[in-house]
Design an enzyme around this catalytic site. Structure first.
Site, mmCIF file in Angstrom:
data_model
loop_
_atom_site.group_PDB
_atom_site.id
_atom_site.type_symbol
_atom_site.label_atom_id
_atom_site.label_comp_id
_atom_site.label_asym_id
_atom_site.label_seq_id
_atom_site.Cartn_x
_atom_site.Cartn_y
_atom_site.Cartn_z
ATOM 1 N N LYS A 35 -1.889 15.629 39.601
ATOM 2 C CA LYS A 35 -0.652 15.166 40.265
ATOM 3 C C LYS A 35 0.125 16.339 40.854
ATOM 4 C CE LYS A 35 2.009 15.476 36.035
ATOM 5 N NZ LYS A 35 2.259 14.853 34.739
ATOM 6 N N TYR A 267 21.670 40.337 50.526
ATOM 7 C CA TYR A 267 22.970 39.649 50.560
ATOM 8 C C TYR A 267 23.927 40.246 49.527
ATOM 9 C CZ TYR A 267 21.083 36.092 53.648
ATOM 10 O OH TYR A 267 20.543 35.441 54.722
HETATM 11 C C1 LIG Z 1 1.406 15.218 33.678
HETATM 12 C C2 LIG Z 1 0.763 14.250 32.794
HETATM 13 C C3 LIG Z 1 -0.282 14.636 31.924
HETATM 14 C C4 LIG Z 1 -0.759 16.064 31.781
HETATM 15 O O1 LIG Z 1 0.083 16.801 30.936
HETATM 16 P P1 LIG Z 1 -0.284 18.334 30.616
HETATM 17 O O2 LIG Z 1 0.744 18.742 29.607
HETATM 18 O O3 LIG Z 1 -0.135 19.070 31.892
HETATM 19 O O4 LIG Z 1 -1.662 18.367 30.092
HETATM 20 C C5 LIG Z 1 -0.901 13.645 31.181
HETATM 21 N N1 LIG Z 1 -0.524 12.360 31.279
HETATM 22 C C6 LIG Z 1 0.484 11.953 32.089
HETATM 23 C C7 LIG Z 1 0.839 10.513 32.136
HETATM 24 C C8 LIG Z 1 1.156 12.884 32.866
HETATM 25 O O5 LIG Z 1 2.147 12.469 33.664
#
Ligand SMILES: *Cc1c(COP(=O)(O)O)cnc(C)c1O
Length: 358
Positions: A35, A267
């Site tokens: 994601k 800045y």
């Molecule tokens: C982001 C996410 C994960 C992965 O989590 P990590 O800590 O990066 O391994 C697993 N399940 C869901 C539903 C997520 O949103």
């Protein structure tokens, strides 16, 4: 041009550690979470690496991400299907045989057209997304009535990073949910959906506990995100596996000035030199998603050069004349300085930063 270098050997190394620790005999149980542009690492680039090691299941944020990698995996689950308002993507994703839709509420479940492949999210104690356990019955009746195709039932364990009993309480709760789901499947004559609940840190801790559950109540999948990218953000009481950060962020020199002692830079002249020195600007800034260094922060590049506050939108000043600088090869340096976690530092990196796989 700045770029993100992705080390494929380190990715393979992390995969081996994940596999050997979590599911040495069941490689098909390892899913990768891609994601948010693979946590800023580049969706397609990481999908390609995952394909090389034959990972078959993945989780993405929206319909666009799912369609981008449609040819890389057997199972693609969209965690937030409503987060991208684009009808043509939605139509294409609904038609694809390998794309599944997360249903985090009864309303969402109701809204899916007949035949939609769904993974039902159930709350097991994190109290974030997911239907209440008491509503499982209702969910199954909607699934049956609307002819939805139930692919999975899952939850998210919110205590995987912590040393304490809540983690096990939540796991037991999901175990009860699985049991109830199996009964409902029998009642509605539905095939057994796949079960999953654990992200990186939880999967690393729960392996023994998990293998003691009866076969049909064990999870079918582990949703691994951050560990693939080389990190775990867990309580320091846990043993730390030897994961390696796969990404290194580089920037190129724009210009150099030879400055006298006392010269003030950027800045409000926030940085002042206490000796004569050459200072260059490099082509990355907070507009590229790198967090904005400000007064009082001391961060060194991977080579040990001082990055001088304040950062600008498209460039930063560094006491160096090198053509190229490695801003970080471990996001924990920035995470610590900004009092946050590597997830946030990495996922902020702009998608248009070029990725170079070595
Ligand atoms: C982001 C996410 C994960 C992965 O989590 P990590 O800590 O990066 O391994 C697993 N399940 C869901 C539903 C997520 O949103």
């Amino acid at each position: 041009m700045p770029y993100l270098q992705i080390d494929s050997q380190k990715f393979l190394h992390n995969y081996q550690i994940i596999l050997n620790t979590i599911a040495p005999k069941n490689h098909e149980k390892i899913a990768i979470v891609l994601k948010d542009n693979a946590y800023g690492h580049g969706l397609k680039q990481i999908a390609e690496l995952a394909k090389r090691v034959k990972i078959q299941s993945t989780f993405v944020k929206n319909t666009y991400e799912a369609l981008e990698i449609i040819n890389f995996f057997h199972h693609i689950t969209i965690l937030y299907p409503d987060s991208l308002p684009c009808d043509s993507y939605l139509k294409a994703a609904l038609k694809a045989p390998n794309i599944y839709f997360c249903a985090p509420s009864l309303e969402t479940l109701q809204s899916y057209p007949q035949g939609t492949k769904v993974e039902l999210k159930v709350d097991s104690g994190m109290h974030r997304n997911g239907i209440a356990k008491e509503d499982l019955n209702k969910a199954f009746s909607i699934i049956a009535k609307n002819n939805l195709n139930l692919k999975g039932i899952f939850t998210h364990i919110g205590f995987g990073d912590d040393f304490g009993s809540e983690f096990y309480t939540q796991n037991m709760e999901f175990s009860n949910i699985k049991q109830e789901s199996l009964q409902l499947c029998t009642h509605y004559k539905l095939p057994k959906p796949r079960f999953h609940s654990l992200s990186s840190s939880g999967a690393f801790h729960a392996k023994d506990f998990h293998h003691r559950l009866p076969q049909d109540l064990q999870d079918d999948l582990f949703r691994i995100g951050i560990a693939f990218y080389g990190y775990l953000c867990q309580d320091s009481a846990f043993a730390m596996p030897n994961l390696q950060p796969i990404a290194a962020l580089f920037a190129k020199r724009i210009s150099t000035l030879n400055l006298k002692s006392g010269a003030r830079i950027g800045y409000s002249g926030a940085s002042a030199l206490n000796q004569e020195s050459a200072v260059s600007t490099y082509d990355i800034g907070y507009g590229d998603g790198l967090f904005r260094l400000h007064e009082g922060m001391e961060i060194l590049s991977a080579e040990g050069f001082k990055i001088l506050p304040r950062a600008s939108m498209d460039c930063i000043s560094i006491e160096s004349t090198q053509e190229e600088i490695c801003i970080f090869n471990d996001a924990r340096i920035f995470a610590r300085a900004f009092n946050t976690i590597p997830y946030e530092i990495l996922s902020h990196l702009h998608a248009y930063i070029p990725k170079i796989i070595i």
